[in-house]
Design a protein around this motif. Structure first.
Motif, PDB file in Angstrom:
ATOM      1  N   ALA A 128       1.048  -9.391 -29.935  1.00  0.00           N
ATOM      2  CA  ALA A 128       2.398  -9.007 -30.335  1.00  0.00           C
ATOM      3  C   ALA A 128       2.978  -8.083 -29.283  1.00  0.00           C
ATOM      4  O   ALA A 128       2.247  -7.415 -28.541  1.00  0.00           O
TER       5      ALA A 128
ATOM      6  N   ASP B   1       8.049  -2.920 -30.014  1.00  0.00           N
ATOM      7  CA  ASP B   1       9.452  -2.595 -30.282  1.00  0.00           C
ATOM      8  C   ASP B   1       9.799  -1.251 -29.651  1.00  0.00           C
ATOM      9  O   ASP B   1      10.898  -1.045 -29.153  1.00  0.00           O
TER      10      ASP B   1
ATOM     11  N   THR C 274      11.106 -10.146 -24.457  1.00  0.00           N
ATOM     12  CA  THR C 274      11.176 -11.417 -25.172  1.00  0.00           C
ATOM     13  C   THR C 274      12.153 -11.329 -26.337  1.00  0.00           C
ATOM     14  O   THR C 274      12.136 -10.360 -27.107  1.00  0.00           O
ATOM     15  N   ASN C 275      12.983 -12.367 -26.440  1.00  0.00           N
ATOM     16  CA  ASN C 275      13.875 -12.513 -27.593  1.00  0.00           C
ATOM     17  C   ASN C 275      13.059 -13.102 -28.732  1.00  0.00           C
ATOM     18  O   ASN C 275      12.537 -14.208 -28.639  1.00  0.00           O
ATOM     19  N   LYS C 276      12.894 -12.351 -29.807  1.00  0.00           N
ATOM     20  CA  LYS C 276      12.059 -12.801 -30.909  1.00  0.00           C
ATOM     21  C   LYS C 276      12.591 -14.063 -31.573  1.00  0.00           C
ATOM     22  O   LYS C 276      11.818 -14.865 -32.121  1.00  0.00           O
ATOM     23  N   THR C 277      13.908 -14.270 -31.527  1.00  0.00           N
ATOM     24  CA  THR C 277      14.513 -15.425 -32.189  1.00  0.00           C
ATOM     25  C   THR C 277      14.324 -16.691 -31.371  1.00  0.00           C
ATOM     26  O   THR C 277      13.887 -17.735 -31.871  1.00  0.00           O
TER      27      THR C 277
ATOM     28  N   GLY D 273      12.496 -16.871 -28.413  1.00  0.00           N
ATOM     29  CA  GLY D 273      11.229 -16.927 -27.696  1.00  0.00           C
ATOM     30  C   GLY D 273      11.371 -16.860 -26.192  1.00  0.00           C
ATOM     31  O   GLY D 273      10.390 -16.942 -25.454  1.00  0.00           O
TER      32      GLY D 273
ATOM     33  N   THR E 256      11.662 -15.325 -22.604  1.00  0.00           N
ATOM     34  CA  THR E 256      11.118 -14.112 -21.982  1.00  0.00           C
ATOM     35  C   THR E 256      11.695 -13.936 -20.584  1.00  0.00           C
ATOM     36  O   THR E 256      11.696 -14.869 -19.777  1.00  0.00           O
TER      37      THR E 256
ATOM     38  N   ASP F 231      15.801  -7.158 -32.315  1.00  0.00           N
ATOM     39  CA  ASP F 231      15.358  -8.541 -32.183  1.00  0.00           C
ATOM     40  C   ASP F 231      14.714  -8.836 -30.822  1.00  0.00           C
ATOM     41  O   ASP F 231      14.590 -10.007 -30.426  1.00  0.00           O
ATOM     42  N   TYR F 232      14.319  -7.787 -30.107  1.00  0.00           N
ATOM     43  CA  TYR F 232      13.616  -7.970 -28.839  1.00  0.00           C
ATOM     44  C   TYR F 232      12.292  -7.193 -28.870  1.00  0.00           C
ATOM     45  O   TYR F 232      12.140  -6.218 -29.620  1.00  0.00           O
ATOM     46  N   GLU F 233      11.364  -7.598 -28.041  1.00  0.00           N
ATOM     47  CA  GLU F 233      10.102  -6.906 -27.863  1.00  0.00           C
ATOM     48  C   GLU F 233       9.706  -6.959 -26.396  1.00  0.00           C
ATOM     49  O   GLU F 233      10.224  -7.787 -25.646  1.00  0.00           O
TER      50      GLU F 233
END
Length: 566
Positions: free
Chosen positions: A318, A321, A357-360, A362, A364, A412-414
């Motif tokens: 994972a 955040d 990475t945009n979690k929605t 994907g 990167t 919504d990003y990581e």
């Protein structure tokens, strides 16, 4: 004058032979007293006198009660006491250290490291397995606790030695007081001219005090004409002409432990390492145990930094955040490789990557953050590093007042990290497994401890990627430059081997020094000790002589009676 002189001689003989029996009885009664020195009555013919053409004797007189002691041998015993005590204390501390290391037993560091690294092999094949990942974190935490426990035990040993120093200083001062107190008593008693052995008893007490004092610190003494003694250690005096100076403690902190050095109260000379038990204990505390602490710290700091360098370039299952560094920077405005940062480890010129990475979707985006530490132009500081990270799309970064950098992702990003060639992440404590600087404070990063997903087992290949776990599992096989290009395991094995060899050598020296000391004490016993058989013979001899003198008195009395009846 004939009968009167004879009667005077007989009377004097009775007194002398009675004193002889008393001296022999004193020796017999103290045959089992430790340190007792045999006493002997010294007899000499009395001065003769002339009567007409004849020179007649006047019997016998006592010159004194003399202790049978070899002062040169006593000096050698004191030196042997000092040397043997030093080595014995060092030997004891080596044995205590070996016991606390617990090598080849449960809880030793070699096993702890291997147990921890072996758990990573399971993650290599199953990087997404939650139980396996949690097991890695658990074993890492256990291993860190074992290191801290060993450091704590060594610290406690060192604390114990400081307490021993306090106790020995107190004992040494009591012995000095004893000698100061006995000096005038001996002088007064021996100056009275009494035919008693009481001064011998006091001298025994003083010799016993000197003997014990010589085990604590190196001493030499000089007896004055009045029977009192001056005592010296090195070029300083302990007792001199009725005055004395005591041992005092100078307190300091060394490697996180309160320690004492020993000074003389008047001259302030440091006698901590001059000899005796004090020297052995202080060398054991600072050189033997302290040196092991240094090596344990070197082992631990290299474990922390070198392992974190691998972990920091990897990725978990994972992204983050938000993430705050674990190591404080004292001055965020100076170059990151400056000593003014207060960092335990140093970064180098290089770079690392941040993957956002945009979690929605994907998607990167990878950004390279350059770390300029080539001393040309403006080098990277914590503030400038934060600004560079904050310039990455969908990231923000700030530096706190206590020198920690915090990175946050937009909603919504990581983000994750990769390919750190500058060691910056490991240096400031970002994306690391271990925190701390040495064996005193090694811990597991709370971020990973609270969430096993942040255990960096991969290198960007997704949940099934265990490539970084492979590198971490092989960590023990990597030579480390700061350790002389040997592995961490080899370094620790070398440390343990050196301790074992030094301990064996110290034990051999201790046995040799003790044997030499015992041989000197044997010689002392032969010269100064009490032989029951010999003293029994003396008692019988003096008894027969006393009977003969009494018979002489009776004969003279009969002769006087005859004269009076003429």
């Amino acid at each position: 004058m004939g009968l009167n002189a004879s009667l005077s001689m007989a009377k004097q003989s009775l007194e002398i032979f009675g004193t002889g029996i008393q001296v022999a009885g004193q020796n017999i009664s103290n045959a089992g007293t430790p340190g007792y020195i045999r006493e002997e009555m010294v007899l000499n013919p009395s001065d003769p006198y002339r009567q007409g053409a004849l020179v007649l004797g006047t019997g016998v007189e006592i010159s004194g009660i003399q202790q049978q002691i070899d002062l040169f041998l006593e000096t050698r015993i004191h030196s042997a006491n000092t040397e043997s005590s030093t080595i014995s204390e060092r030997n004891l501390i080596y044995k205590q250290l070996e016991s606390e290391i617990r090598e080849l037993s449960e809880g030793d560091l070699s096993s702890g490291l291997n147990d921890f690294l072996s758990t990573l092999n399971n993650v290599v094949t199953q990087p997404s397995s939650i139980p396996d990942r949690e097991f890695v974190v658990t074993e890492a935490e256990k291993f860190a606790a074992e290191i801290r426990s060993l450091r704590l035990r060594i610290n406690e040993l060192r604390d114990t030695q400081s307490i021993n120093v306090e106790n020995l200083v107190t004992e040494a001062n009591e012995l000095i007081d004893t000698i100061v107190d006995l000096n005038p008593k001996i002088s007064k008693l021996e100056a009275s001219g009494l035919l008693q052995s009481d001064a011998g008893a006091l001298r025994n007490q003083r010799y016993t005090a000197l003997n014990r004092l010589s085990e604590l610190v190196p001493i030499r003494y000089r007896e004055r004409n009045d029977g009192a003694i001056d005592v010296f250690t090195g070029s300083d005096y302990l007792v001199l002409a009725g005055t004395s100076q005591k041992l005092t403690l100078k307190t300091d902190t060394d490697r996180g432990v309160v320690v004492h050095d020993v000074l003389l109260s008047q001259t302030n000379s440091n006698i901590s390492r001059t000899g005796g038990e004090l020297k052995g204990i202080i060398e054991g505390r600072d050189d033997i145990l302290g040196s092991f602490v240094d090596q344990l710290d070197s082992y631990t700091s290299n474990l922390i930094f070198e392992f974190n360098k691998i972990h920091a370039s990897g990725q978990g299952t994972a992204g983050f955040d938000q993430l705050t560094s674990a190591s404080n920077v004292l001055d965020p405005t100076v170059s990151l490789n400056s000593s003014q940062t207060g960092l335990a480890f140093q970064p180098r010129h290089g770079s690392f990557q941040i993957k956002v990475t945009n979690k929605t979707t994907g998607q990167t985006n990878t950004t390279t953050i350059n770390v300029d530490l080539d001393s040309i132009g403006v080098d990277t500081t914590l503030n400038s590093l934060s600004a560079d990270i904050g310039g990455v799309a969908n990231l923000s970064s700030s530096v706190s007042t206590d020198g920690l950098i915090t990175i946050s992702a937009s909603s919504d990003y990581e983000f994750q990290f990769a390919n750190d060639t500058s060691n910056t992440l490991a240096t400031i404590g970002i994306n690391t497994l271990f925190t701390g600087n040495d064996s005193n404070d090694i811990q597991i990063n709370s971020v990973v401890k609270q969430n096993q997903q942040f255990l960096a087992t991969g290198q960007g290949g997704g949940p099934s990627d265990g490539s970084n776990a492979v590198l971490m599992a092989a960590f023990a096989d990597n030579p480390i430059e700061s350790l002389g290009n040997i592995t961490l395991d080899s370094f620790y094995e070398k440390v343990i081997s050196n301790v074992a060899q030094a301990s064996a050598s110290e034990e051999a020296l201790s046995e040799g020094a003790l044997a030499f000391r015992e041989s000197l004490l044997g010689q002392r016993e032969q010269f100064s000790g009490v032989s029951i058989d010999e003293e029994t013979i003396n008692v019988l001899t003096y008894q027969r002589a006393y009977q003969a003198a009494a018979r002489l008195v009776s004969t003279i009395d009969e002769l006087f009676t005859i004269l009076l009846n003429i």
